[in-house]
Scaffold this motif. Sequence first.
Motif, PDB file in Angstrom:
ATOM      1  N   ASN A 578      15.174  55.402 -52.857  1.00  0.00           N
ATOM      2  CA  ASN A 578      16.609  55.510 -53.156  1.00  0.00           C
ATOM      3  C   ASN A 578      16.581  55.230 -54.680  1.00  0.00           C
ATOM      4  N   PHE A 579      17.956  55.474 -55.032  1.00  0.00           N
ATOM      5  CA  PHE A 579      18.246  55.417 -56.454  1.00  0.00           C
ATOM      6  C   PHE A 579      18.767  54.251 -56.839  1.00  0.00           C
ATOM      7  N   ALA A 580      18.358  53.028 -56.295  1.00  0.00           N
ATOM      8  CA  ALA A 580      19.025  51.630 -56.355  1.00  0.00           C
ATOM      9  C   ALA A 580      17.899  50.843 -55.597  1.00  0.00           C
ATOM     10  N   ALA A 581      18.169  49.497 -55.983  1.00  0.00           N
ATOM     11  CA  ALA A 581      17.210  48.449 -54.983  1.00  0.00           C
ATOM     12  C   ALA A 581      18.331  47.909 -54.121  1.00  0.00           C
ATOM     13  N   VAL A 582      18.552  48.421 -52.858  1.00  0.00           N
ATOM     14  CA  VAL A 582      19.685  47.952 -51.866  1.00  0.00           C
ATOM     15  C   VAL A 582      18.916  47.242 -50.955  1.00  0.00           C
ATOM     16  N   HIS A 583      18.583  45.899 -51.398  1.00  0.00           N
ATOM     17  CA  HIS A 583      18.042  45.114 -50.347  1.00  0.00           C
ATOM     18  C   HIS A 583      18.261  43.751 -51.367  1.00  0.00           C
ATOM     19  N   THR A 584      17.987  42.483 -50.430  1.00  0.00           N
ATOM     20  CA  THR A 584      18.201  41.259 -51.084  1.00  0.00           C
ATOM     21  C   THR A 584      16.921  40.353 -50.740  1.00  0.00           C
ATOM     22  N   MET A 684      29.925  38.467 -54.578  1.00  0.00           N
ATOM     23  CA  MET A 684      29.583  39.435 -55.327  1.00  0.00           C
ATOM     24  C   MET A 684      30.372  40.767 -55.298  1.00  0.00           C
ATOM     25  N   ALA A 685      30.683  40.875 -53.988  1.00  0.00           N
ATOM     26  CA  ALA A 685      31.587  42.223 -53.604  1.00  0.00           C
ATOM     27  C   ALA A 685      32.768  42.297 -54.560  1.00  0.00           C
ATOM     28  N   HIS A 686      32.932  43.377 -55.206  1.00  0.00           N
ATOM     29  CA  HIS A 686      34.058  43.616 -56.140  1.00  0.00           C
ATOM     30  C   HIS A 686      35.412  44.209 -55.232  1.00  0.00           C
ATOM     31  N   SER A 687      34.946  44.754 -54.124  1.00  0.00           N
ATOM     32  CA  SER A 687      35.750  45.218 -53.210  1.00  0.00           C
ATOM     33  C   SER A 687      35.272  45.618 -51.957  1.00  0.00           C
ATOM     34  N   SER A 688      35.631  45.000 -50.958  1.00  0.00           N
ATOM     35  CA  SER A 688      35.027  45.338 -49.532  1.00  0.00           C
ATOM     36  C   SER A 688      35.535  46.492 -48.938  1.00  0.00           C
ATOM     37  N   ILE A 689      34.751  47.303 -47.974  1.00  0.00           N
ATOM     38  CA  ILE A 689      35.234  48.161 -47.271  1.00  0.00           C
ATOM     39  C   ILE A 689      36.112  47.797 -46.100  1.00  0.00           C
ATOM     40  N   PRO A 690      37.108  48.382 -45.993  1.00  0.00           N
ATOM     41  CA  PRO A 690      38.179  47.723 -44.921  1.00  0.00           C
ATOM     42  C   PRO A 690      37.581  47.834 -43.542  1.00  0.00           C
ATOM     43  N   GLY A 691      37.739  46.728 -42.802  1.00  0.00           N
ATOM     44  CA  GLY A 691      37.133  46.814 -41.460  1.00  0.00           C
ATOM     45  C   GLY A 691      35.627  46.815 -41.141  1.00  0.00           C
ATOM     46  N   GLN A 692      35.072  46.640 -42.373  1.00  0.00           N
ATOM     47  CA  GLN A 692      33.569  46.484 -42.519  1.00  0.00           C
ATOM     48  C   GLN A 692      33.099  45.255 -42.717  1.00  0.00           C
ATOM     49  N   PRO A 693      31.856  44.725 -42.657  1.00  0.00           N
ATOM     50  CA  PRO A 693      31.165  43.475 -42.879  1.00  0.00           C
ATOM     51  C   PRO A 693      31.314  43.035 -44.351  1.00  0.00           C
ATOM     52  N   PHE A 699      28.943  46.868 -55.370  1.00  0.00           N
ATOM     53  CA  PHE A 699      27.991  45.713 -55.861  1.00  0.00           C
ATOM     54  C   PHE A 699      27.396  46.364 -57.097  1.00  0.00           C
ATOM     55  N   LEU A 700      26.773  45.396 -57.902  1.00  0.00           N
ATOM     56  CA  LEU A 700      25.518  45.549 -58.837  1.00  0.00           C
ATOM     57  C   LEU A 700      24.331  45.383 -58.138  1.00  0.00           C
ATOM     58  N   ASP A 701      23.287  46.183 -58.072  1.00  0.00           N
ATOM     59  CA  ASP A 701      22.163  45.823 -57.610  1.00  0.00           C
ATOM     60  C   ASP A 701      21.366  44.795 -58.743  1.00  0.00           C
ATOM     61  N   GLY A 702      20.390  44.685 -58.274  1.00  0.00           N
ATOM     62  CA  GLY A 702      19.357  43.746 -59.286  1.00  0.00           C
ATOM     63  C   GLY A 702      19.073  44.195 -60.575  1.00  0.00           C
ATOM     64  N   PHE A 703      19.532  45.445 -60.880  1.00  0.00           N
ATOM     65  CA  PHE A 703      19.095  46.052 -61.959  1.00  0.00           C
ATOM     66  C   PHE A 703      20.407  46.409 -62.947  1.00  0.00           C
ATOM     67  N   GLY A 704      21.581  45.985 -62.350  1.00  0.00           N
ATOM     68  CA  GLY A 704      22.892  46.116 -62.839  1.00  0.00           C
ATOM     69  C   GLY A 704      23.419  47.585 -62.603  1.00  0.00           C
ATOM     70  N   ASN A 705      22.833  48.246 -61.639  1.00  0.00           N
ATOM     71  CA  ASN A 705      23.181  49.715 -61.125  1.00  0.00           C
ATOM     72  C   ASN A 705      24.520  49.339 -60.248  1.00  0.00           C
ATOM     73  N   ARG A 706      25.418  50.400 -60.448  1.00  0.00           N
ATOM     74  CA  ARG A 706      26.714  50.209 -59.521  1.00  0.00           C
ATOM     75  C   ARG A 706      26.158  51.041 -58.368  1.00  0.00           C
ATOM     76  N   ILE A 707      26.778  50.241 -57.240  1.00  0.00           N
ATOM     77  CA  ILE A 707      26.471  50.782 -55.770  1.00  0.00           C
ATOM     78  C   ILE A 707      27.411  50.646 -55.056  1.00  0.00           C
ATOM     79  N   THR A 708      28.018  51.249 -54.024  1.00  0.00           N
ATOM     80  CA  THR A 708      29.171  51.060 -53.287  1.00  0.00           C
ATOM     81  C   THR A 708      28.383  51.114 -51.798  1.00  0.00           C
ATOM     82  N   VAL A 709      28.149  50.019 -51.026  1.00  0.00           N
ATOM     83  CA  VAL A 709      27.427  49.915 -49.905  1.00  0.00           C
ATOM     84  C   VAL A 709      28.446  50.222 -48.670  1.00  0.00           C
ATOM     85  N   TYR A 710      28.305  51.264 -48.016  1.00  0.00           N
ATOM     86  CA  TYR A 710      29.110  51.429 -46.625  1.00  0.00           C
ATOM     87  C   TYR A 710      28.692  51.047 -45.414  1.00  0.00           C
TER      88      TYR A 710
END
Length: 864
Positions: A578-584, A684-693, A699-710
């Motif tokens: 992926n073009f982001a680090a989407v894990h913690t 961290m969440a700038h805005s959450s997805i309605p009805g989702q966890p 979010f910003l990933d660990g590199f500062g990349n903008r990602i919206t996790v659905y």
Amino acid sequence: MDRRDTLKLLMAGALSPAVPRPVDRPDQEARHLGRWHDWPDVRWVGPDYWGNRLQDWEVRGGVLVCRTLAPNRTLHCLTHRAGGLPYRTDLVLDASALRAGGRDARAGVRVGSRGRFPDFRSAAVHGRGEDAGVDGEGRLVCGDLRGAERIDLAKPIRLQLNVEAEGAGARLTLHAFLPAAGAQPVSTLEHRIADRADTLGTLALHVHSAEALGGAEVRFDAWSLYGPGILSDPEAAFGPIVFAQYTLHRNVLKLTAQLAPIEAIDGLAPVLQVRTPEGTWTEMARAPLDPLARTARFRVEHWDGTRAVPYRVRVRVPLRSGPVDFVYEGTVAAEPDGSTPLKAAVFSCNADHGFPDAEVVRHVSRHRPDLALFLGDQFYESSGGFGIQTDSVPEATLDMLHKWFMFGWSYRELFRHVPAAFIPDDHDVYHGNVWGEGGKVAPTDHGWGAEAQDQGGYKMPAAWLNAVQRAQTSHLPDPVDPVPVDQGIGVYFTSWTYGGISFAILEDRKFKSAPANVLPAQARVWNGWIQNPDFDVREHRDLPDATLLGTRQMHFLRQWAADWSGGAQIKVVLSQTNFAAVHTIPADALTGEVIPSLPVPRSGEYVDGDKPAVDMDSNGWPQDRRDEVLRVLRTCSAFHIAGDQHLATMVHHGVDEFRDAAWSFTGPALNNIWPRRWWPPRPMAHSSIPGQPPYTGDFLDGFGNRITVYAAANPHDTGLEPRILRDRATGYGIITFDPTARTIRIECWPRQSDPAAGDAGQYRGWPMVVGADAGDGRVPALRVPLRITGLAAPVLQVRDAGDELVYSRRVEGSEPAAPLFSGGRHQIRVGDPDRGLWQERTVDAEDLGGGPLSFDFEPDGRDA
């Protein structure tokens, strides 16, 4: 009498006890005879067997040879198994080499072999059972028992094992004969089994030494299985054509057949045949057998893709008793015409925990996919249970094929009748992580792992790497820029248009810079992780010496984004990660090494105390190059599909703003050795997805990349067994591209869920539907109305004053609008790329006014 004389007598029938025939009753007829005497010398033992490892077993001079005296080498009979009692097994062997291993070495037979799953393939690879044979002191061994008499290991030995019912259990009686000494056994050993079921399953030859002994070999002259308890299953044979995969691209069929290592046999000529409507087979192509990859690569131009065509690959093998034709059959599917939905099955990360993965094949088949996408780590170094062998290219290639054959044995039914794309990833080339740096050598003088990987390049030799690529990618459409990289390592990045979907197939690893070579030394990089807690990688967003896809791939990607020829309706990018680090990872961790040992949360539990991972094995780094790629992808609104992450996610990427670039689906692992997770700190969440966890949102990933996790399929405690499969969020993806509705439906399935039960069986957050044009989320400064006549679904291209492509996409209707994202002059181009029909208009955003821009074509599509 030496071993050769014994073999001659066996074949002539003079030593009748060693050749199965009716013994006590007429129904105790021979069921299986080892036919190695019929094969020429070859590094394989025939389609009736599976050897662990592949490179440890061969036929030489009509005799089966185990080339390696080492722990737990086995050769399983595939076509005959013990399904009941009684049965007998006979073998004649030269066990003299066992003396070098002494008491801790043995050879003989394994009965009742069963694996992790009730499938003969599981037993053949991972099976354990009861061992009976002779040890290096010449004593019989059966289970934990050891005989008193010593047998002369300098002479051929015949072992006969009788397995009979005894109450609820079974009695194993092992006899040893010296064929030259008569028909009376020289030693006998009995062993009782409490549960007779423990004697049922596959039967195998077994060679073992507690320590590997170089140069020691064990030879088997004959092996037979017989008795009413032996069941025949001829359909279980595997090889010598083990599987085949193909693509069809712009009327060019490329099909690669994978064969067993039979290349030493003279006169082999693999043939591709198709069945005509009249039912006859006709030859379409011939191909030589690659001596290293053991592939036969076929190419047929001017293929008629409007109808499904059965095919078969045939190879005639000159056995000593006469030539035998072996075939592998499949179907070249009719290519969808681009007006109907196209369904893709998505896979990656295939360790062997669930081998042979029958539930995956069963459940995926219910979806009836039109194509299969395998996006990396088709196997792991641990696949098969023996690690890796790297000491020579020939042996290392057989080692790789052993794992690759396991992959095909699991999944070949998913791509036997539909096209498939494969992208090798790091573990396919025996790396934990790989930063290819254009094909350079990764020195292994000071270690094989991170020490070598952090230097960039490849640890394995170029010849071996090319064999891996020929096995996995030679059926892909021709590479767009075939010039090899350093060391002569080939490339395969390319485009594939099928059923109206235009795929860009990338090699993200091959050109990427090693972080340790471009980041400041104070970062202290180890295996792609920063070890200095005070170093902030977000402050090093622009690294002029860093590469992600490389100049050549970026040039290809830009050309592909602008090219809608071949009836392309939707653009899709396939990559390894992926073009982001989407894990913690836990806040106190400096690497991801802790991931496999982390506790698995209960369902519904949120894990606090994690931080975004700064994992440079992801394509979130280098950040400026990541942004460059995403800016290209949004010019054609490409949808992105990736593997590698071991964590299924649905992400909308951002470059300048949140959600202004491509959508990405990263599929779950088929078998998960590295159960990554996404538990961002909740504030961290700038805005959450309605009805989702709360792990969804901006979010910003660990590199500062903008990602919206659905959506994210985090591991959780399912309460199901085996936990290593069920609790690690394993599974696959199903993606349906609908060119007419211009939608993309993404499904994410646990491997154990039966899709017949409905969408409720999917991971939380799926299914999702996104628009085919949603991969460009930039907000227009203005929209230019257009009127287009004479073309259906034309292509609209817009370039700015610097001739930079702003976007290129299909449009619907006769009065679309062309969005502009900045002022100044723009070139607006409308046309049909397949017929070379284009009209251009130049506009100035500040001077627009009046009616729409007209693009008029004659009804037949000619330029008006």
